[in-house]
Design a protein around this motif. Structure first.
Motif, short mmCIF file in Angstrom:
data_model
loop_
_atom_site.label_atom_id
_atom_site.label_comp_id
_atom_site.label_asym_id
_atom_site.label_seq_id
_atom_site.Cartn_x
_atom_site.Cartn_y
_atom_site.Cartn_z
N ALA A 78 0.91 -1.25 0.15
CA ALA A 78 0.00 -0.07 0.09
C ALA A 78 0.91 1.30 -0.05
N ILE A 79 0.47 2.29 -0.82
CA ILE A 79 1.41 3.60 -0.71
C ILE A 79 0.33 4.72 -0.50
N LEU A 80 0.91 5.51 0.26
CA LEU A 80 -0.05 6.83 0.58
C LEU A 80 0.93 7.99 0.01
N LYS A 81 0.45 8.68 -1.06
CA LYS A 81 1.18 9.76 -1.46
C LYS A 81 0.72 11.20 -0.59
N GLN A 82 1.41 12.11 -0.79
CA GLN A 82 1.03 13.37 -0.09
C GLN A 82 -0.61 13.71 -0.45
N THR A 83 -1.27 13.75 0.70
CA THR A 83 -2.78 13.81 0.48
C THR A 83 -3.34 15.36 1.04
N GLN A 140 -5.76 14.63 12.54
CA GLN A 140 -6.93 13.77 12.48
C GLN A 140 -7.07 13.31 10.92
N LYS A 141 -7.05 14.29 10.12
CA LYS A 141 -7.21 13.95 8.64
C LYS A 141 -6.17 12.85 8.02
N GLN A 142 -4.84 13.13 8.22
CA GLN A 142 -3.88 12.34 8.06
C GLN A 142 -4.01 10.70 8.64
N ARG A 143 -4.43 10.95 9.99
CA ARG A 143 -4.59 9.61 10.76
C ARG A 143 -5.78 8.84 9.79
N ALA A 144 -6.76 9.39 9.27
CA ALA A 144 -7.72 8.76 8.61
C ALA A 144 -7.25 8.11 7.35
N TYR A 145 -6.25 8.79 6.63
CA TYR A 145 -5.62 8.21 5.41
C TYR A 145 -4.66 6.79 5.84
N ILE A 146 -4.02 7.11 6.81
CA ILE A 146 -3.47 5.95 7.51
C ILE A 146 -4.11 4.92 7.72
N ALA A 147 -5.34 5.13 8.45
CA ALA A 147 -6.42 4.06 8.61
C ALA A 147 -6.94 3.30 7.42
N MET A 148 -6.84 4.04 6.56
CA MET A 148 -7.38 3.64 4.97
C MET A 148 -6.22 2.41 4.69
N ILE A 149 -4.99 2.65 4.74
CA ILE A 149 -3.90 1.91 4.31
C ILE A 149 -3.89 0.70 5.44
#
Length: 259
Positions: A78-83, A140-149
């Motif tokens: 899984a990859i998370l680019k800058q969001t 919180q928003k960044q944690r939400a994206y990490i949760a998706m990962i």
């Protein structure tokens, strides 16, 4: 294990990655550091198959990633680019649900719901799971994206500058979460970082890059070396020891000039 062998990438005449050879350590936080243009994000893009290399090979647990089917690959990496610039009208839970797509194809099962619940709980988002993500704080928003990962439930997690636009408190919180991904969930995390001291504090392994090349890799203690960092960043550093760890002092006033 991720093995990178002689990976080369250029855009026009600009060489972005110059025959890179690496082995990414399993069950560890590996930080990629280096100046802008060093090739860090491009390397992550190639590892995640978002970018195609001009030559060289990448192996995932012994198999060439070019031969791995997309759906199988999405269950492994899984990859998370800058969001930070992405604006989507979703609740936290709806966003996290997207992490289950490789498994469910949109038809959620009880197992999918359980993985979503676990990811939301792991990232401490239960109280805001039904809030629109655009109404959350940056942390919180960044944690939400990490949760998706996390819900995607892959062995490997690649993160491109996840601390961007986060204040000190949320940056520390994020790095502690990433450490827990390794310690508690057994993940392998590879992260691009600009702050050298965050890399020294929270990573198990550091890879220093410059001009598309690997200059040095090793433990934080090995990489936090004045000669290495001065060369990589074209900057005069002072390395200080605090509680048994090494940290960078980015600027030291030249006392001789003031005497």
């Amino acid at each position: 294990m991720i093995e990178i062998k002689k990976v080369h990438k250029k855009y026009g005449d600009l060489v972005v990655l110059d025959d890179v050879n690496l082995t990414i350590k399993d069950h560890a936080v590996t930080a990629l550091i280096g100046p802008n243009g060093a090739g860090k994000s491009t390397l992550l893009g190639i590892l995640s198959k978002l970018i195609t290399s001009d030559s060289g090979e990448v192996f995932l647990d012994g198999e060439n990633i070019s031969k791995i089917k997309p759906n199988v690959f999405a269950k492994a990496i899984a990859i998370l680019k800058q969001t930070n610039q992405i604006q989507v009208n979703l609740t936290v839970r709806e966003l996290v649900t997207f992490g289950r797509w490789p498994h469910s194809k949109g038809n959620l099962t009880k197992e999918d719901d359980a993985k979503i619940d676990e990811a939301i709980a792991f990232l401490r988002l239960k109280e805001v799971e039904h809030k629109n993500i655009n109404h959350l704080s940056g942390g919180q928003k960044q944690r939400a994206y990490i949760a998706m990962i996390v819900a995607q439930d892959t062995k490997y997690v690649l993160l491109d500058e996840p601390l961007n636009n986060l204040d000190m408190r949320y940056s520390v919180d994020m790095m502690l979460i990433l450490q827990d991904l390794v310690k508690k969930l057994g993940k392998t995390v590879m992260i691009v970082l600009h702050d050298i001291n965050f890399a020294a504090t929270f990573s198990d392994h550091i890879i220093a890059m410059k001009d598309g090349k690997i200059i040095k890799e090793g433990t934080p203690d090995e990489i936090m070396d004045k000669g290495i960092l001065d060369y990589v960043f074209d900057h005069e550093f002072c390395i200080a020891g605090v509680n048994g760890k090494k940290y960078c002092i980015y600027y030291q006033e030249n006392l001789e000039e003031n005497t």
